[in-house]
Design a protein around this motif. Structure first.
Motif, PDB file in Angstrom:
ATOM      1  N   GLU A 190      -9.673  13.084  10.329  1.00 33.23           N
ATOM      2  CA  GLU A 190      -9.346  11.674  10.493  1.00 33.23           C
ATOM      3  C   GLU A 190      -9.542  11.369  11.970  1.00 33.23           C
ATOM      4  OE1 GLU A 190      -8.234   9.199   8.479  1.00 33.23           O
ATOM      5  OE2 GLU A 190      -8.359  10.448   6.678  1.00 33.23           O
ATOM      6  N   LEU A 191     -10.318  10.342  12.288  1.00 37.06           N
ATOM      7  CA  LEU A 191     -10.576  10.046  13.693  1.00 37.06           C
ATOM      8  C   LEU A 191      -9.421   9.255  14.294  1.00 37.06           C
ATOM      9  CD1 LEU A 191     -14.341   9.130  13.412  1.00 37.06           C
ATOM     10  CD2 LEU A 191     -13.318  11.286  14.152  1.00 37.06           C
ATOM     11  N   SER A 192      -9.044   9.635  15.510  1.00 40.51           N
ATOM     12  CA  SER A 192      -7.930   8.928  16.139  1.00 40.51           C
ATOM     13  C   SER A 192      -8.466   7.697  16.869  1.00 40.51           C
ATOM     14  CB  SER A 192      -7.189   9.837  17.099  1.00 40.51           C
ATOM     15  OG  SER A 192      -8.113  10.488  17.943  1.00 40.51           O
ATOM     16  N   LEU A 243     -15.852   2.678   6.343  1.00 40.61           N
ATOM     17  CA  LEU A 243     -15.923   1.433   5.583  1.00 40.61           C
ATOM     18  C   LEU A 243     -16.802   0.451   6.340  1.00 40.61           C
ATOM     19  CD1 LEU A 243     -13.247   2.827   4.596  1.00 40.61           C
ATOM     20  CD2 LEU A 243     -12.461   0.536   4.035  1.00 40.61           C
ATOM     21  N   ILE A 264     -14.020   0.418  19.573  1.00 41.09           N
ATOM     22  CA  ILE A 264     -14.660  -0.771  19.015  1.00 41.09           C
ATOM     23  C   ILE A 264     -14.468  -1.949  19.970  1.00 41.09           C
ATOM     24  CG2 ILE A 264     -14.722  -2.311  17.016  1.00 41.09           C
ATOM     25  CD1 ILE A 264     -13.179  -0.159  15.472  1.00 41.09           C
ATOM     26  N   PRO A 322      -8.479  -3.608   4.387  1.00 36.62           N
ATOM     27  CA  PRO A 322      -9.834  -3.180   3.982  1.00 36.62           C
ATOM     28  C   PRO A 322     -10.911  -3.394   5.052  1.00 36.62           C
ATOM     29  CG  PRO A 322      -8.790  -4.471   2.252  1.00 36.62           C
ATOM     30  CD  PRO A 322      -7.909  -4.589   3.454  1.00 36.62           C
ATOM     31  N   ARG A 323     -10.727  -4.365   5.935  1.00 37.36           N
ATOM     32  CA  ARG A 323     -11.644  -4.603   7.054  1.00 37.36           C
ATOM     33  C   ARG A 323     -10.814  -5.198   8.185  1.00 37.36           C
ATOM     34  NH1 ARG A 323     -14.208  -2.241   3.872  1.00 37.36           N
ATOM     35  NH2 ARG A 323     -16.364  -2.511   3.179  1.00 37.36           N
ATOM     36  N   MET A 349      -8.683   0.795   5.934  1.00 37.18           N
ATOM     37  CA  MET A 349      -9.111   1.487   7.154  1.00 37.18           C
ATOM     38  C   MET A 349      -8.164   1.090   8.277  1.00 37.18           C
ATOM     39  SD  MET A 349     -12.313  -0.982   8.241  1.00 37.18           S
ATOM     40  CE  MET A 349     -12.176  -0.704   9.998  1.00 37.18           C
ATOM     41  N   HIS A 350      -8.225   1.820   9.379  1.00 39.46           N
ATOM     42  CA  HIS A 350      -7.556   1.297  10.564  1.00 39.46           C
ATOM     43  C   HIS A 350      -8.593   1.162  11.659  1.00 39.46           C
ATOM     44  CE1 HIS A 350      -7.092   5.208  12.697  1.00 39.46           C
ATOM     45  NE2 HIS A 350      -7.068   5.684  11.483  1.00 39.46           N
ATOM     46  N   TRP A 351      -8.311   0.314  12.636  1.00 42.72           N
ATOM     47  CA  TRP A 351      -9.335  -0.011  13.630  1.00 42.72           C
ATOM     48  C   TRP A 351      -8.761  -0.319  14.997  1.00 42.72           C
ATOM     49  CZ3 TRP A 351      -7.300  -3.099   9.949  1.00 42.72           C
ATOM     50  CH2 TRP A 351      -6.779  -4.311  10.365  1.00 42.72           C
ATOM     51  N   ILE A 369     -11.278   5.047  16.467  1.00 46.41           N
ATOM     52  CA  ILE A 369     -12.276   4.639  15.467  1.00 46.41           C
ATOM     53  C   ILE A 369     -13.531   4.078  16.147  1.00 46.41           C
ATOM     54  CG2 ILE A 369     -12.725   3.038  13.544  1.00 46.41           C
ATOM     55  CD1 ILE A 369     -10.708   5.234  12.883  1.00 46.41           C
ATOM     56  N   GLN A 383     -14.134   6.465   9.688  1.00 46.47           N
ATOM     57  CA  GLN A 383     -12.723   6.823   9.572  1.00 46.47           C
ATOM     58  C   GLN A 383     -12.558   8.341   9.660  1.00 46.47           C
ATOM     59  OE1 GLN A 383     -10.081   4.274   8.980  1.00 46.47           O
ATOM     60  NE2 GLN A 383     -11.814   3.148   9.827  1.00 46.47           N
ATOM     61  N   LYS A 426      -2.627   0.772  14.165  1.00 46.34           N
ATOM     62  CA  LYS A 426      -2.985   1.585  12.989  1.00 46.34           C
ATOM     63  C   LYS A 426      -2.622   0.913  11.673  1.00 46.34           C
ATOM     64  CE  LYS A 426      -4.016   5.469  15.378  1.00 46.34           C
ATOM     65  NZ  LYS A 426      -5.238   6.069  15.584  1.00 46.34           N
ATOM     66  N   TYR A 485     -17.388   1.297  10.087  1.00 44.34           N
ATOM     67  CA  TYR A 485     -16.267   1.755  10.901  1.00 44.34           C
ATOM     68  C   TYR A 485     -15.941   3.159  10.416  1.00 44.34           C
ATOM     69  CZ  TYR A 485     -15.610  -3.142  12.226  1.00 44.34           C
ATOM     70  OH  TYR A 485     -15.786  -4.409  12.706  1.00 44.34           O
ATOM     71  N   LYS A 491      -8.889   0.532  -0.970  1.00 43.11           N
ATOM     72  CA  LYS A 491      -9.448   1.354   0.101  1.00 43.11           C
ATOM     73  C   LYS A 491      -9.225   0.626   1.427  1.00 43.11           C
ATOM     74  CE  LYS A 491     -13.568   4.186   0.310  1.00 43.11           C
ATOM     75  NZ  LYS A 491     -14.968   4.223  -0.078  1.00 43.11           N
ATOM     76  N   ARG A 499      -9.283 -10.654  12.100  1.00 41.05           N
ATOM     77  CA  ARG A 499      -9.782 -11.231  13.346  1.00 41.05           C
ATOM     78  C   ARG A 499      -9.032 -12.460  13.833  1.00 41.05           C
ATOM     79  NH1 ARG A 499     -11.406  -7.029  15.742  1.00 41.05           N
ATOM     80  NH2 ARG A 499     -13.216  -6.008  14.823  1.00 41.05           N
TER      81      ARG A 499
END
Lengths: 630, 292
Positions: B153-155, B129, B88, A155-156, A145-147, B157, B147, A151, B145, A143, A159
């Motif tokens: 789907e969020l562009s 997540l 974020i 998983p997290r 994510m992107h943050w 985050i 998603q 993109k 976070y 699983k 940093r």
């Protein structure tokens, strides 16, 4: 050269850390080989906050690679005067090779134009960063994510990245984070980033409260937890999977001992242990008799200043959990188990009645899924079965029914015990028949719905309990039948030769126990001497057409002897003695074939002799198809 | 005792902290919700690409969690402090930990831990997540976070931080029972506890949720509110439609506590609510995001 590569991230889930460590360990060497970089001393370490790849020896550059390429045939590459043709020139130009370096080579009986190509040799520091990035991107996380704007999926959030080739920073960038020569220690105990080098890195982690090696963390936890349990006269309940989880949750493990009010011991201990393990990740402690003690071990993530305060804090949380557990438990006890039955499990009950038409089994099957509607199981799905058993007793169901419900999911994994009672076995078999009929049969290695595991358990129970079940009388679906037979085949093949398993398969009529008994009888028996003569009988019988005689017209003494011996063989389940008796007619048969012509000119004699052989054949084929034996 | 924050001071302190961090301090939504996420200040605002930093207290109702006032840390009505940060910031975990320090929580002596916990709210098509954050083994915060929201789907985050105010107060004040939390100390020196304010109603609402909520009425209201929401959506009234969807979601929770919905029927109810919230999300994006 030495490589040190650390990715720092926000706390990763336990299973994802394991995935990453395994993937990198499994693939890095091969990837380096593909890149023609020699490597030695590869280590992968992890904590919840970092993944570390350390390679103690890397070649400075790629090793040489010379590849031979074969081109057009000689007579196409050169004209009659020995000059290069357009085809020949085209080939050489494609690889930018001087014609003087090309040569003629024999290949598959042809003369062809060939060249050697020296692959470019690149320096390790120019190519390894791409490899590191590639391997990080390829980790098969469950699983992600992107943050951030690139993109990238992980998983997290990532940093920091520390990457050193020898003591130079190897520049690379992942998810907008650039590599440096800095890392940090424990999140709370030593949070500052500092520059490190190859020599100081592991020392730095050690001094700054990061135990980088998971096995070391496990050892610390186990060692101290055992001591703490012993200090109160108890024994630590070692739960391997919990230990695995906890050691992956902290960088600096610090087990502490806590206690809870002993009044909660009135709640079934399965519930208490489940609460501790699932919600709080605490280890349970028992006394020397295996009874749960009102204590627990919690594993902290840092060394506390005030251990007692934290122990009290943790026990407060546990108290609330237990209050909740007892709330659900007491609510559940207000009803009888059969009041939880929402819709009776018809399909399961039907299978149960087909397996064994008995009122206890009927009742157990009817009640078996009731606990799924109880409060405790809604909170702790893994207690299904166990709670059903407990509530059955409370509802004054028979002891054996309670026991069967409790153990209905055994065996849960390879090597697990099977239900201790026959009733439990029938219930577990019924569960598995439902699973087999409600899901697609798995192909390859995948087993998403646990169908294969369920079937292996199904076979093992039948064999261990020696259940005389003819599967084709029970199951109509041909594919399912074959699937079950296939699992049995695999189980047998771990212990017995394939040819014996195959020779006995079709004659065992879908009865797994009889199949196994035949395999064992043959396996323990030296059939090499009788095998040839039995094959001969088989060949004659299957190649001739004849009228079976009701009354045999026997002439010779040997015929009478054989006939008498055959009539003495009873087709029961004592396969060994049948084999023994069959082998005792071997000499008679030799004599028979030596002295007597089966195909006598007199039709009735001929029919008689063929009938006699067919009588022998019936006894042989009862044990095995000898034509398949080696 | 004097150095420790009361319940109301805890709220002030968090508001102050996040206000200093650039958050707009908004107010709770006045419809029953099961989580601060359902407040339009989160649900609708996270959908767009625009920056949005906000914090607020959200009274929250979870009918099945009622324990008649008898469990030391479970309530059917409690308070969340919700922070939403979009985009974020550089180091959201550090910011969060700073907020704990600002309310007097020692990170080591409370064994603060980030424990994996992916979050999902099917009724509003949201998932993300993150972690539940433990203090001495107790979950005090959910950190996510996002998603997906409204099925999209969020562009951009966002990061959502949801504090359980009662749990946090128990930790700070070192009390064993929610009802012993000091809400405030009056100038006269009289202590007002959480129990003084909430215990009796916890007990009464537990009876309502588990025993006396009229299920026929709830089913009928569910249908009426659902129809109303659809009607409002047809008129392009996103905010009112969204509130009616929330009312449906709460009724669903009450019916769930009453065990009035068969497990096999739950997905039907959930998908009805999700369809409404998804429509709201689509309409909201139409108004705010011209790129859609």
């Amino acid at each position: 050269m030495k490589l040190l590569f650390e990715i720092g991230f926000e706390e990763l889930p336990v299973s994802e850390i394991e995935t990453a460590v395994k993937f990198i360990s499994d693939n890095i060497k091969e990837n380096l080989d593909d890149l023609r970089i020699n490597s030695e001393g590869i280590n992968v370490f992890s904590t919840p906050r970092r993944l570390v790849l350390s390679i103690s020896k890397l070649s400075k550059k790629q090793y040489d690679l010379i590849t031979e390429i074969c081109g057009p045939k000689e007579n196409e590459a050169f004209d009659s005067e020995g000059k290069l043709t357009e085809i020949g020139i085209g080939f050489l130009n494609k690889y930018k090779i001087d014609p003087r370096l090309s040569y003629i080579k024999e290949k598959n009986g042809n003369s062809v134009l060939a060249i050697k190509i020296h692959s470019k040799v690149l320096l390790t520091n120019k190519i390894i960063s791409d490899l590191l990035i590639k391997i990080v991107f390829q980790i098969p996380f469950t699983k992600t994510m992107h943050w951030e704007s690139s993109k990238m999926r992980f998983p997290r959030p990532i940093r920091w990245i520390m990457c050193l080739l020898n003591n130079d920073i190897l520049p690379l960038q992942i998810a907008g984070v650039a590599s440096s020569n800095k890392t940090c220690g424990h999140r709370f105990m030593s949070p500052n980033f500092q520059e490190i080098n190859q020599e100081t890195y592991f020392e730095f982690l050690h001094k700054n409260n990061v135990v980088i090696d998971k096995f070391k963390r496990k050892e610390i936890i186990l060692d101290k937890a055992k001591k703490l349990a012993k200090s109160i006269g108890g024994i630590l309940v070692i739960d391997e999977s919990l230990l695995e989880i906890v050691s992956n949750m902290v960088e600096y493990p610090w087990p502490i001992l806590g206690q809870f009010d002993s009044k909660y011991l009135a709640i079934p201990q399965e519930i208490l242990i489940c609460e501790m393990r699932e919600h709080q990740k605490y280890f349970a402690i028992t006394d020397i008799n295996g009874n749960l003690m009102p204590n627990f071990i919690a594993v902290l993530g840092s060394k506390p200043n005030n251990e007692e305060k934290i122990a009290i804090g943790n026990s407060k949380v546990l108290k609330a959990r237990f209050e909740d557990g007892s709330f659900y438990y007491e609510e559940d006890l207000k009803k009888k188990l059969d009041e939880f039955v929402d819709e009776p499990p018809e399909q399961l009950m039907e299978w149960a009645s087909l397996l064994n038409n008995n009122s206890n089994l009927r009742r157990a099957a009817y009640l078996s899924k009731a606990d799924l509607n109880s409060g405790i199981v809604s909170q702790f799905p893994e207690l299904q079965g166990v709670m059903g058993g407990i509530y059955a007793l409370h509802s004054k169901e028979k002891q054996e029914i309670s026991q069967a419900i409790r153990e209905q999911y055994y065996p849960r994994y390879a090597g697990d015990k099977i239900p201790s009672t026959l009733l439990g076995v029938y219930l577990s078999l019924s569960n598995r028949l439902v699973i087999l009929h409600n899901n697609k049969l798995p192909k390859g290695n995948a087993d998403p719905f646990g169908v294969r595991r369920a079937t292996v358990g199904f076979v093992k129970m039948i064999l261990e309990r020696k259940l005389d079940i003819q599967l084709n009388g029970l199951i109509a679906d041909k594919q399912i039948l074959d699937f079950i037979m296939g699992r049995a085949y695999n189980i047998f093949s771990e212990e017995y030769p394939i040819s014996i398993i195959e020779a006995t398969r079709s004659v065992s009529d879908f009865n797994l126990c009889k199949w196994l008994a035949r395999i064992q009888a043959l396996h323990d028996f030296d059939y090499s001497k009788i095998s040839a003569i039995f094959k001969r009988v088989n060949n004659i019988i299957s190649s001739k057409t004849y009228l079976k005689c009701i009354k045999l017209n026997l002439k010779e003494e040997i015929e009478f002897k054989i006939n008498n011996a055959i009539d003495e063989i009873y087709l029961d389940s004592d396969y060994k003695s049948i084999l023994y008796k069959l082998s005792s007619i071997k000499d008679m048969l030799d004599k028979f074939f030596a002295e007597i012509l089966v195909m006598d000119i007199e039709q009735s004699v001929q029919n008689s002799r063929l009938t006699l052989l067919s009588k022998i054949y019936e006894k042989i084929i009862y044990i095995a198809d000898f034509s398949k034996l080696k | 005792m004097l150095n420790m924050l009361t319940f109301q001071e805890l709220i002030f302190a968090l508001q102050k902290f996040w206000s200093t961090q650039g958050c707009i301090i908004v107010q709770p939504i006045d419809v029953e919700v099961g989580a601060g996420t359902l407040n339009r200040h989160t649900f609708l605002h996270v959908l767009s690409k625009d920056a949005w930093n906000a914090a607020y207290v959200q009274p929250t109702r979870r009918p099945t969690d009622g324990r008649f006032g008898k469990n030391p840390n479970r309530l059917q009505h409690y308070y969340q402090f919700q922070v939403i940060l979009k985009p974020i910031p550089a180091n959201p975990q550090e910011k969060y930990l700073d907020s704990l320090k600002s309310i007097g929580l020692d990170l080591i002596d409370n064994d603060i831990r980030f424990v994996e916990d992916d979050w999902e709210h099917p009724c509003i098509g949201a998932s993300g997540l993150g972690w539940e954050i433990w203090a001495q083994g107790m979950e005090i915060t959910q950190f996510t976070y996002f998603q997906q929201c409204g099925g999209f789907e969020l562009s951009q985050i966002p990061c959502e931080i949801t504090y359980g105010l009662e749990r946090l107060a128990m930790c700070i004040q070192n009390v064993d029972n929610i009802y012993d939390i000091i809400w405030t100390i009056l100038p006269s020196g009289q202590k007002i506890t959480y129990g003084d304010i909430h215990k009796q109603e916890e007990n009464e609402w537990s009876y309502y949720n588990f025993l006396y909520a009229d299920t026929d009425m709830c089913f009928a209201h569910f249908q009426n509110y659902h129809d109303q929401a659809l009607k409002l959506l047809r008129h392009g009234l996103t905010y009112p439609a969204y509130e009616y969807a929330l009312k449906c979601s709460h009724l669903f929770n009450v019916l769930d506590a009453r065990l009035a919905i068969k497990p096999t029927n739950r997905p039907i109810f959930i998908s009805k609510i999700r369809a409404l919230t998804k429509q709201c999300a689509i309409q909201y994006l139409k108004i705010t995001d011209t790129t859609l």
